[in-house]
Design a protein around this motif. Structure first.
Motif, PDB file in Angstrom:
ATOM      1  N   LEU A   1       0.835  -1.206   0.000  1.00 17.28           N
ATOM      2  CA  LEU A   1       0.000   0.000   0.000  1.00 17.28           C
ATOM      3  C   LEU A   1       0.869   1.256   0.000  1.00 17.28           C
ATOM      4  N   ASP A   2       1.938   1.217   0.783  1.00 18.27           N
ATOM      5  CA  ASP A   2       2.836   2.376   0.853  1.00 18.27           C
ATOM      6  C   ASP A   2       3.477   2.646  -0.503  1.00 18.27           C
ATOM      7  N   ASP A   3       3.967   1.596  -1.155  1.00 15.37           N
ATOM      8  CA  ASP A   3       4.579   1.764  -2.484  1.00 15.37           C
ATOM      9  C   ASP A   3       3.559   2.284  -3.498  1.00 15.37           C
ATOM     10  N   THR A   4       2.336   1.779  -3.420  1.00 16.61           N
ATOM     11  CA  THR A   4       1.289   2.184  -4.360  1.00 16.61           C
ATOM     12  C   THR A   4       0.926   3.648  -4.195  1.00 16.61           C
ATOM     13  N   LEU A   5       0.775   4.083  -2.949  1.00 15.88           N
ATOM     14  CA  LEU A   5       0.305   5.438  -2.688  1.00 15.88           C
ATOM     15  C   LEU A   5       1.399   6.489  -2.846  1.00 15.88           C
ATOM     16  N   ARG A   6       2.647   6.102  -2.649  1.00 13.28           N
ATOM     17  CA  ARG A   6       3.739   7.064  -2.752  1.00 13.28           C
ATOM     18  C   ARG A   6       4.143   7.350  -4.201  1.00 13.28           C
ATOM     19  N   ASP A   7       3.785   6.480  -5.127  1.00 13.03           N
ATOM     20  CA  ASP A   7       4.194   6.666  -6.518  1.00 13.03           C
ATOM     21  C   ASP A   7       3.387   7.794  -7.152  1.00 13.03           C
ATOM     22  N   SER A   8       4.068   8.705  -7.819  1.00 14.93           N
ATOM     23  CA  SER A   8       3.391   9.883  -8.372  1.00 14.93           C
ATOM     24  C   SER A   8       2.720   9.621  -9.720  1.00 14.93           C
ATOM     25  N   ARG A   9       3.018   8.484 -10.365  1.00 10.40           N
ATOM     26  CA  ARG A   9       2.415   8.191 -11.672  1.00 10.40           C
ATOM     27  C   ARG A   9       0.951   7.794 -11.491  1.00 10.40           C
ATOM     28  N   TRP A  10       0.071   8.365 -12.325  1.00  9.86           N
ATOM     29  CA  TRP A  10      -1.359   8.208 -12.086  1.00  9.86           C
ATOM     30  C   TRP A  10      -1.829   6.765 -12.245  1.00  9.86           C
ATOM     31  N   ASP A  11      -1.095   5.959 -13.028  1.00 10.59           N
ATOM     32  CA  ASP A  11      -1.561   4.589 -13.258  1.00 10.59           C
ATOM     33  C   ASP A  11      -1.196   3.628 -12.127  1.00 10.59           C
ATOM     34  N   MET A  12      -0.319   4.039 -11.211  1.00  7.05           N
ATOM     35  CA  MET A  12       0.157   3.096 -10.202  1.00  7.05           C
ATOM     36  C   MET A  12      -0.911   2.707  -9.162  1.00  7.05           C
ATOM     37  N   PRO A  13      -1.801   3.615  -8.739  1.00  6.94           N
ATOM     38  CA  PRO A  13      -2.895   3.140  -7.880  1.00  6.94           C
ATOM     39  C   PRO A  13      -3.775   2.102  -8.571  1.00  6.94           C
ATOM     40  N   TYR A  14      -3.961   2.242  -9.892  1.00  9.36           N
ATOM     41  CA  TYR A  14      -4.663   1.213 -10.656  1.00  9.36           C
ATOM     42  C   TYR A  14      -3.933  -0.125 -10.541  1.00  9.36           C
ATOM     43  N   LEU A  15      -2.626  -0.077 -10.843  1.00  8.43           N
ATOM     44  CA  LEU A  15      -1.852  -1.316 -10.913  1.00  8.43           C
ATOM     45  C   LEU A  15      -1.713  -1.956  -9.532  1.00  8.43           C
TER      46      LEU A  15
ATOM     47  N   MET B   1      -3.555  -1.412  -6.739  1.00 11.94           N
ATOM     48  CA  MET B   1      -4.797  -1.766  -6.066  1.00 11.94           C
ATOM     49  C   MET B   1      -5.717  -2.599  -6.945  1.00 11.94           C
ATOM     50  N   GLN B   2      -6.075  -2.073  -8.139  1.00 16.98           N
ATOM     51  CA  GLN B   2      -7.073  -2.743  -8.970  1.00 16.98           C
ATOM     52  C   GLN B   2      -6.607  -4.115  -9.452  1.00 16.98           C
ATOM     53  N   VAL B   3      -5.306  -4.224  -9.737  1.00 20.18           N
ATOM     54  CA  VAL B   3      -4.790  -5.476 -10.294  1.00 20.18           C
ATOM     55  C   VAL B   3      -4.225  -6.383  -9.205  1.00 20.18           C
ATOM     56  N   LEU B   4      -3.297  -5.871  -8.392  1.00 20.22           N
ATOM     57  CA  LEU B   4      -2.625  -6.729  -7.418  1.00 20.22           C
ATOM     58  C   LEU B   4      -3.485  -7.005  -6.188  1.00 20.22           C
ATOM     59  N   ILE B   5      -3.778  -5.966  -5.411  1.00 21.52           N
ATOM     60  CA  ILE B   5      -4.460  -6.191  -4.133  1.00 21.52           C
ATOM     61  C   ILE B   5      -5.885  -6.682  -4.359  1.00 21.52           C
ATOM     62  N   GLU B   6      -6.624  -6.049  -5.282  1.00 26.46           N
ATOM     63  CA  GLU B   6      -7.997  -6.479  -5.542  1.00 26.46           C
ATOM     64  C   GLU B   6      -8.027  -7.883  -6.149  1.00 26.46           C
ATOM     65  N   GLY B   7      -7.095  -8.159  -7.079  1.00 28.35           N
ATOM     66  CA  GLY B   7      -7.083  -9.474  -7.707  1.00 28.35           C
ATOM     67  C   GLY B   7      -6.804 -10.583  -6.715  1.00 28.35           C
ATOM     68  N   LEU B   8      -5.830 -10.368  -5.852  1.00 31.59           N
ATOM     69  CA  LEU B   8      -5.507 -11.385  -4.855  1.00 31.59           C
ATOM     70  C   LEU B   8      -6.600 -11.495  -3.804  1.00 31.59           C
ATOM     71  N   ALA B   9      -7.183 -10.351  -3.420  1.00 31.90           N
ATOM     72  CA  ALA B   9      -8.274 -10.393  -2.452  1.00 31.90           C
ATOM     73  C   ALA B   9      -9.470 -11.160  -3.010  1.00 31.90           C
ATOM     74  N   LEU B  10      -9.768 -10.952  -4.296  1.00 30.75           N
ATOM     75  CA  LEU B  10     -10.889 -11.659  -4.913  1.00 30.75           C
ATOM     76  C   LEU B  10     -10.716 -13.171  -4.818  1.00 30.75           C
ATOM     77  N   ALA B  11      -9.509 -13.628  -5.066  1.00 25.94           N
ATOM     78  CA  ALA B  11      -9.267 -15.065  -4.995  1.00 25.94           C
ATOM     79  C   ALA B  11      -9.407 -15.571  -3.563  1.00 25.94           C
ATOM     80  N   ALA B  12      -8.906 -14.795  -2.592  1.00 25.72           N
ATOM     81  CA  ALA B  12      -9.039 -15.189  -1.183  1.00 25.72           C
ATOM     82  C   ALA B  12     -10.502 -15.194  -0.763  1.00 25.72           C
ATOM     83  N   PHE B  13     -11.234 -14.138  -1.149  1.00 29.18           N
ATOM     84  CA  PHE B  13     -12.666 -14.088  -0.834  1.00 29.18           C
ATOM     85  C   PHE B  13     -13.372 -15.307  -1.424  1.00 29.18           C
ATOM     86  N   GLY B  14     -13.047 -15.601  -2.695  1.00 29.48           N
ATOM     87  CA  GLY B  14     -13.747 -16.677  -3.393  1.00 29.48           C
ATOM     88  C   GLY B  14     -13.507 -18.032  -2.772  1.00 29.48           C
ATOM     89  N   MET B  15     -12.286 -18.273  -2.320  1.00 31.49           N
ATOM     90  CA  MET B  15     -11.987 -19.568  -1.726  1.00 31.49           C
ATOM     91  C   MET B  15     -12.790 -19.766  -0.442  1.00 31.49           C
TER      92      MET B  15
END
Length: 373
Positions: free
Chosen positions: A171-185, A187-201
């Motif tokens: 989360l720290d690396d994601t939020l500190r990056d100044s490039r606008w696409d990094m919160p997407y990458l 959160m939307q891809v890494l944290i959300e993707g992994l959370a979805l799989a954990a939720f689903g199991m």
């Protein structure tokens, strides 16, 4: 009761401050009829249509045994079959289940707060107005998820764990990056993707109706969020240079290692008096953990491949993790199934409520007839 009183180890500070970086971007083009923007606008409309109230859609009257909130079998607990397990009483085993559930749902809760903040950051920094519109609906979704997980932990389990160090690092690396696409990458891809799989199991294995409801309804929202990240990043990454793509692939590799390593629940074993080194070794020996880790990447690997981050180094990292073959998974099918499961739960609940109303009316008619005789 204060949340602080429910933590197994109270956080040293009541809040965590991450310095904001990057520019806030305004867009003066308000015509939403531009060609090529229909997909995001349709997702924005869906985000508006699918808003719901966690206080009423979820049946909070359902009872939960805090010492077995998920119906977890003995065999999947890390200590099962070890010398420690042989010494445990039934009460100890119930405590262990409670701690594991508290740890899992606490990380879900902290992740959802992170997702809320990242979604708000996307509203601020993304250049396109339609993406700002959709991110605003996602910010509300994530607030609802944090509310629900927090309520489940407070009212049903009565215990919380602090945020895991590796999740905090990502989360720290994601939020500190100044490039606008990094919160997407991040959160939307890494944290959300992994959370979805954990939720689903958990959703697909628990026989407890309340956590099943919570996870199914949250996953219905998350399916939209991952779709949003895929749309935005797929288009943007086609424009980047090889060097820029490599930077993002390095971020993905590091993030995947962090998220994989955070899933061991070593903190739980430490609370049962097991030294950290031994707790790590026991966790690594768990067959269930190995299966769980692979399933956790079932959402992220095909998404990373779909958005165009599929360089040689990233592919090698996935080979080393044993998840490369997941790149061919049908992500759209998984997301469709997530939505269908939530809709089925709604239909079943409405049918039960309708049967209850019919029975109530029939009983009232019968009572009236009996009183008139």
């Amino acid at each position: 009761m204060s949340t602080r009183d429910l933590y197994t180890t109270a956080p040293s500070n009541p809040s965590w401050q991450v310095p904001a970086t990057g520019a806030a971007r305004f867009n003066w083009e308000y015509d939403m009829a531009d060609a090529g923007r229909e997909r995001l606008l349709a997702l924005y409309q869906k985000g508006k249509d699918k808003q719901w109230d966690g206080a009423t859609r979820i049946d909070w009257d359902l009872e939960v045994d805090p010492y077995d909130p998920l119906g977890t079998p003995d065999e999947v607990l890390t200590l099962h079959g070890t010398r420690h397990w042989a010494k445990m009483t039934e009460k100890d085993k119930g405590d262990l289940r409670r701690h594991y559930s508290a740890w899992q749902f606490s990380q879900f809760l902290h992740g959802e707060q992170g997702a809320m903040i990242c979604a708000a950051r996307i509203v601020e920094s993304v250049p396109d107005l339609d993406a700002k519109f959709y991110s605003a609906t996602q910010t509300m979704d994530e607030a609802r998820h944090a509310e629900i997980y927090g309520r489940f932990l407070h009212e049903k389990i009565g215990m919380l764990y602090p945020i895991n160090d590796n999740l905090r690092g990502l989360l720290d690396d994601t939020l500190r990056d100044s490039r606008w696409d990094m919160p997407y990458l991040g959160m939307q891809v890494l944290i959300e993707g992994l959370a979805l799989a954990a939720f689903g199991m958990i959703r697909d294995t628990t026989d407890k109706p309340l956590p099943q409801q919570i996870l199914a309804y949250v996953m219905q929202d998350e399916a939209r969020h991952v779709a949003f990240g895929r749309m935005a990043l797929r288009d943007y990454y086609k424009q980047l240079s090889d060097a820029e793509l490599r930077e993002r692939e390095e971020f993905v590799i590091e993030g995947c290692h962090l998220m994989r390593d955070r899933l061991r629940g070593v903190e739980v074993l430490e609370n049962f008096g097991i030294p950290r080194k031994e707790a790590e070794e026991l966790s690594e020996q768990s067959e269930f953990l190995h299966l769980f880790r692979k399933l956790l990447f079932s959402r992220i690997v095909p998404c990373v491949k779909d958005i165009g981050l599929w360089g040689e180094r990233l592919q090698k990292a996935y080979v080393d993790m044993g998840v490369f073959d997941l790149g061919d998974s049908n992500l759209d099918l998984l997301m469709t199934q997530d939505e269908e499961i939530a809709e089925r739960l709604d239909a079943e609940r409405f049918a039960r409520e309708e049967r209850a109303r019919v029975t109530e009316v029939a009983d009232a008619i019968a009572e009236g007839a009996a009183a008139g005789e």
